[in-house]
Write a protein that holds these residues in place. Structure first.
Motif, PDB file in Angstrom:
ATOM      1  N   ARG A   1       0.830  -1.205   0.000  1.00 36.30           N
ATOM      2  CA  ARG A   1       0.000   0.000   0.000  1.00 36.30           C
ATOM      3  C   ARG A   1       0.864   1.255   0.000  1.00 36.30           C
ATOM      4  NH1 ARG A   1      -3.026   2.037   5.314  1.00 36.30           N
ATOM      5  NH2 ARG A   1      -0.830   2.314   5.780  1.00 36.30           N
ATOM      6  N   THR A   2       1.866   1.286   0.871  1.00 29.36           N
ATOM      7  CA  THR A   2       2.737   2.457   0.957  1.00 29.36           C
ATOM      8  C   THR A   2       3.474   2.681  -0.360  1.00 29.36           C
ATOM      9  OG1 THR A   2       3.030   2.137   3.328  1.00 29.36           O
ATOM     10  CG2 THR A   2       4.681   3.478   2.197  1.00 29.36           C
ATOM     11  N   LEU A   3       3.979   1.599  -0.954  1.00 33.19           N
ATOM     12  CA  LEU A   3       4.698   1.720  -2.222  1.00 33.19           C
ATOM     13  C   LEU A   3       3.773   2.215  -3.325  1.00 33.19           C
ATOM     14  CD1 LEU A   3       7.222   1.350  -3.942  1.00 33.19           C
ATOM     15  CD2 LEU A   3       6.631  -1.079  -4.177  1.00 33.19           C
ATOM     16  N   LEU A   4       2.536   1.724  -3.335  1.00 33.20           N
ATOM     17  CA  LEU A   4       1.559   2.132  -4.347  1.00 33.20           C
ATOM     18  C   LEU A   4       1.313   3.637  -4.273  1.00 33.20           C
ATOM     19  CD1 LEU A   4      -0.211   0.552  -6.420  1.00 33.20           C
ATOM     20  CD2 LEU A   4      -2.024   0.585  -4.716  1.00 33.20           C
ATOM     21  N   VAL A   5       1.073   4.135  -3.063  1.00 30.24           N
ATOM     22  CA  VAL A   5       0.779   5.553  -2.869  1.00 30.24           C
ATOM     23  C   VAL A   5       1.999   6.416  -3.176  1.00 30.24           C
ATOM     24  CG1 VAL A   5       0.193   7.285  -1.125  1.00 30.24           C
ATOM     25  CG2 VAL A   5      -1.070   5.133  -1.205  1.00 30.24           C
ATOM     26  N   ALA A   6       3.170   5.987  -2.683  1.00 32.58           N
ATOM     27  CA  ALA A   6       4.386   6.773  -2.911  1.00 32.58           C
ATOM     28  C   ALA A   6       4.746   6.833  -4.395  1.00 32.58           C
ATOM     29  CB  ALA A   6       5.547   6.175  -2.119  1.00 32.58           C
ATOM     30  N   GLY A   7       4.581   5.724  -5.098  1.00 32.88           N
ATOM     31  CA  GLY A   7       4.887   5.706  -6.526  1.00 32.88           C
ATOM     32  C   GLY A   7       3.984   6.626  -7.317  1.00 32.88           C
ATOM     33  N   ALA A   8       2.690   6.630  -6.987  1.00 31.34           N
ATOM     34  CA  ALA A   8       1.747   7.512  -7.690  1.00 31.34           C
ATOM     35  C   ALA A   8       2.053   8.971  -7.416  1.00 31.34           C
ATOM     36  CB  ALA A   8       0.327   7.184  -7.282  1.00 31.34           C
TER      37      ALA A   8
ATOM     38  N   LEU B   1       9.741   8.188 -15.235  1.00 31.65           N
ATOM     39  CA  LEU B   1       8.359   7.696 -15.267  1.00 31.65           C
ATOM     40  C   LEU B   1       8.326   6.176 -15.382  1.00 31.65           C
ATOM     41  CD1 LEU B   1       6.522  10.325 -17.503  1.00 31.65           C
ATOM     42  CD2 LEU B   1       6.069   9.834 -15.091  1.00 31.65           C
ATOM     43  N   ALA B   2       9.216   5.633 -16.200  1.00 27.04           N
ATOM     44  CA  ALA B   2       9.297   4.175 -16.312  1.00 27.04           C
ATOM     45  C   ALA B   2       9.694   3.554 -14.976  1.00 27.04           C
ATOM     46  CB  ALA B   2      10.299   3.784 -17.397  1.00 27.04           C
ATOM     47  N   PHE B   3      10.590   4.231 -14.259  1.00 26.08           N
ATOM     48  CA  PHE B   3      11.042   3.753 -12.953  1.00 26.08           C
ATOM     49  C   PHE B   3       9.893   3.736 -11.945  1.00 26.08           C
ATOM     50  CE2 PHE B   3      13.109   4.566  -8.794  1.00 26.08           C
ATOM     51  CZ  PHE B   3      13.951   3.454  -8.747  1.00 26.08           C
ATOM     52  N   THR B   4       9.145   4.825 -11.876  1.00 27.84           N
ATOM     53  CA  THR B   4       8.022   4.866 -10.934  1.00 27.84           C
ATOM     54  C   THR B   4       6.931   3.870 -11.336  1.00 27.84           C
ATOM     55  OG1 THR B   4       6.999   6.704 -12.157  1.00 27.84           O
ATOM     56  CG2 THR B   4       8.412   7.270 -10.297  1.00 27.84           C
ATOM     57  N   HIS B   5       6.771   3.643 -12.637  1.00 25.41           N
ATOM     58  CA  HIS B   5       5.770   2.677 -13.083  1.00 25.41           C
ATOM     59  C   HIS B   5       6.120   1.263 -12.619  1.00 25.41           C
ATOM     60  CE1 HIS B   5       2.593   0.896 -15.431  1.00 25.41           C
ATOM     61  NE2 HIS B   5       3.454   0.153 -16.090  1.00 25.41           N
ATOM     62  N   ILE B   6       7.420   0.936 -12.592  1.00 30.56           N
ATOM     63  CA  ILE B   6       7.841  -0.368 -12.079  1.00 30.56           C
ATOM     64  C   ILE B   6       7.372  -0.524 -10.634  1.00 30.56           C
ATOM     65  CG2 ILE B   6       9.833  -1.767 -11.409  1.00 30.56           C
ATOM     66  CD1 ILE B   6       9.464  -1.781 -14.368  1.00 30.56           C
ATOM     67  N   GLY B   7       7.590   0.515  -9.814  1.00 30.61           N
ATOM     68  CA  GLY B   7       7.176   0.449  -8.422  1.00 30.61           C
ATOM     69  C   GLY B   7       5.678   0.290  -8.261  1.00 30.61           C
ATOM     70  N   ILE B   8       4.903   1.054  -9.028  1.00 29.57           N
ATOM     71  CA  ILE B   8       3.442   0.969  -8.940  1.00 29.57           C
ATOM     72  C   ILE B   8       2.961  -0.403  -9.393  1.00 29.57           C
ATOM     73  CG2 ILE B   8       1.291   1.878  -9.909  1.00 29.57           C
ATOM     74  CD1 ILE B   8       2.665   4.626 -10.046  1.00 29.57           C
ATOM     75  N   ARG B   9       3.544  -0.914 -10.459  1.00 22.51           N
ATOM     76  CA  ARG B   9       3.108  -2.212 -10.985  1.00 22.51           C
ATOM     77  C   ARG B   9       3.417  -3.346 -10.004  1.00 22.51           C
ATOM     78  NH1 ARG B   9       5.855  -3.945 -16.402  1.00 22.51           N
ATOM     79  NH2 ARG B   9       7.495  -4.521 -14.928  1.00 22.51           N
ATOM     80  N   VAL B  10       4.639  -3.374  -9.450  1.00 24.09           N
ATOM     81  CA  VAL B  10       4.997  -4.421  -8.486  1.00 24.09           C
ATOM     82  C   VAL B  10       4.105  -4.325  -7.247  1.00 24.09           C
ATOM     83  CG1 VAL B  10       6.820  -5.233  -6.929  1.00 24.09           C
ATOM     84  CG2 VAL B  10       7.375  -4.657  -9.294  1.00 24.09           C
ATOM     85  N   ALA B  11       3.872  -3.097  -6.756  1.00 23.00           N
ATOM     86  CA  ALA B  11       3.017  -2.906  -5.577  1.00 23.00           C
ATOM     87  C   ALA B  11       1.591  -3.351  -5.857  1.00 23.00           C
ATOM     88  CB  ALA B  11       3.046  -1.436  -5.161  1.00 23.00           C
ATOM     89  N   ARG B  12       1.080  -3.012  -7.038  1.00 15.91           N
ATOM     90  CA  ARG B  12      -0.294  -3.366  -7.390  1.00 15.91           C
ATOM     91  C   ARG B  12      -0.473  -4.882  -7.454  1.00 15.91           C
ATOM     92  NH1 ARG B  12      -0.674  -1.454 -12.847  1.00 15.91           N
ATOM     93  NH2 ARG B  12      -0.202  -3.583 -13.452  1.00 15.91           N
TER      94      ARG B  12
END
Length: 432
Positions: free
Chosen positions: A311-318, A351-362
């Motif tokens: 959850r924290t990673l999802l929010v921080a990445g967004a 942006l690609a880097f943050t997308h990796i974080g959001i995708r893994v968290a999701r």
């Protein structure tokens, strides 16, 4: 200590595991390694069968109409999500489900081979139609593997390790992507010919063949198959009922939709760069390299962070992606920044880097939300709902893009910031 267990322990930090969290723990190392290898192989193939980089470049090189190029991303993304709720009841009627993943991987291999054949033998509108049709088949097959993979992962790997499995696979595919991007630059420079791309697509088809061979060796604990309901609501009614009655799940789907900022934004950055003469983006290679660098740097890191708190990673990445887009738009107001060679490729990479974080968290969050067939339903309904909402957001952002790519980016950043606020209300589900 067996070699598989020793290697698995070097790659994955186990942490404390709740009793009964992982069926047949003795088989965990081999199962985990097979899932890492299989997902790394298909992620490697995805770098070639990319609706954001390679396929648009291919269709443009073959002289396909622009309208077909514009359909690539909607067909790829929505096609792999929309069928999942309909597939879920069928999947649940199987005691062992890895065979369905193998079938889906075979479908993706065949579709990729068809794209390679089209690239080598056709041009113009015919090439565009064939590639788009093959991509639709590819997306439907991906719907199956995406649905089954999370189910098998949840039943063979305990909480606290699932994010790392996804992260390590991302790192390995990132290494391959960097190598691929450098190879594209060496072979074609700024102008990669269709025969080169046809060869790459042919090689990508082989990665799915290898992946299905690896995945078929997973020892999956059988589950009691769900009975076929004689009467009652269909999958669409059940999906709608789940979204209405399950508040935490509905909130997750809402947050996931609002967090689209990191996925559609990079193509708009590329479009702005192209409109200004391609500053800093001389050809196809740098796009692939940037995606690979993002996976290499972010995969392992984000995998471990997701296991601590998805959850924290999802929010921080967004939040990071939204602020990055807003900073990019602000910098473009400065004439000197607009002409800087580093701005567009740097923003694309971040942006690609943050997308990796959001995708893994999701992925980690939805697997950790529930157990058994409930998990399968969550994954299926979430992805189907996401497919519908993706079309809506894509249509709105596409309409705004007629005004200017900046307007579309502004909308995506605003949605992301709203998603941060809503995401903070999600319950914590990951192992801490």
């Amino acid at each position: 200590m067996p070699t598989a267990e020793r290697l698995y322990r070097r790659l994955v930090r186990p942490g404390p595991v709740a009793a009964g969290a992982a069926p047949e723990p003795a088989r965990l190392p081999a199962n985990g390694l097979r899932q890492i290898a299989a997902n790394a192989l298909i992620s490697t193939g995805d770098q070639v069968v990319s609706a954001k980089t390679v396929l648009p470049w291919l269709l443009a090189s073959l002289g396909a109409p622009a309208v077909l190029v514009a359909l690539l991303v909607p067909v790829r993304e929505s096609g792999s999500m929309l069928p999942q709720a309909a597939l879920s009841p069928w999947v649940q009627r199987h005691r062992v489900r890895k065979g369905l993943w193998v079938a889906g991987a075979a479908g993706q291999a065949g579709a990729t081979a068809a794209m390679a054949l089209a690239a080598a033998t056709t041009t113009g509108a015919v090439a565009g139609v064939v590639v788009l049709a093959a991509l639709a088949v590819f997306a439907l097959a991906r719907a199956m593997t995406s649905l089954v993979d999370k189910d098998v992962l949840g039943r063979t790997v305990p909480k606290g390790q699932r994010g790392q499995i996804n992260g390590i696979a991302t790192v390995l595919s990132g290494v391959v992507a960097i190598t691929l991007g450098l190879g594209i630059r060496a072979l074609g420079g700024d102008d990669v010919a269709p025969p080169v791309l046809a060869a790459l697509l042919g090689a990508a088809a082989l990665t799915w063949v290898l992946a299905l061979v690896v995945y078929s060796g997973i020892v999956e604990p059988p589950t009691e198959p769900a009975a076929r309901p004689p009467d009652g609501p269909g999958w669409l009614a059940r999906s709608w009922s789940m979204l209405r009655s399950d508040a935490p799940f509905r909130r997750f789907v809402t947050v996931r939709t609002l967090l689209l900022v990191s996925a559609p934004s990079p193509p708009f950055v590329v479009a702005l760069a192209a409109a200004e003469g391609g500053v800093g983006l001389g050809g196809l290679g740098p796009f692939v390299i940037a995606s690979g660098v993002a996976g290499l740097l972010g995969g392992r890191l984000f995998g471990r962070l997701a296991d601590r708190s998805s959850r924290t990673l999802l929010v921080a990445g967004a939040g990071a992606a939204s602020l990055l887009v807003l900073a990019f738009l602000a910098l473009r107001l400065v004439a000197a920044a607009r002409e800087s060679w580093w701005l567009h490729p740097l923003v694309y990479l971040l942006l690609a880097f943050t997308h990796i974080g959001i995708r893994v968290a999701r992925k980690t969050y939805v697997v950790d939300m529930a157990e058994g067939d409930r998990r399968t339903e969550y994954v299926a309904v979430a992805n189907t709902a996401m497919g519908v909402l993706l079309l809506v957001v894509g249509a709105v952002s596409g309409a705004l893009a007629t005004i200017g790519a900046e307007a579309a980016l502004l909308l995506l950043a605003a949605l992301g910031l709203v998603g941060v606020a809503v995401g903070r209300t999600l319950p914590e589900v990951s192992h801490r």
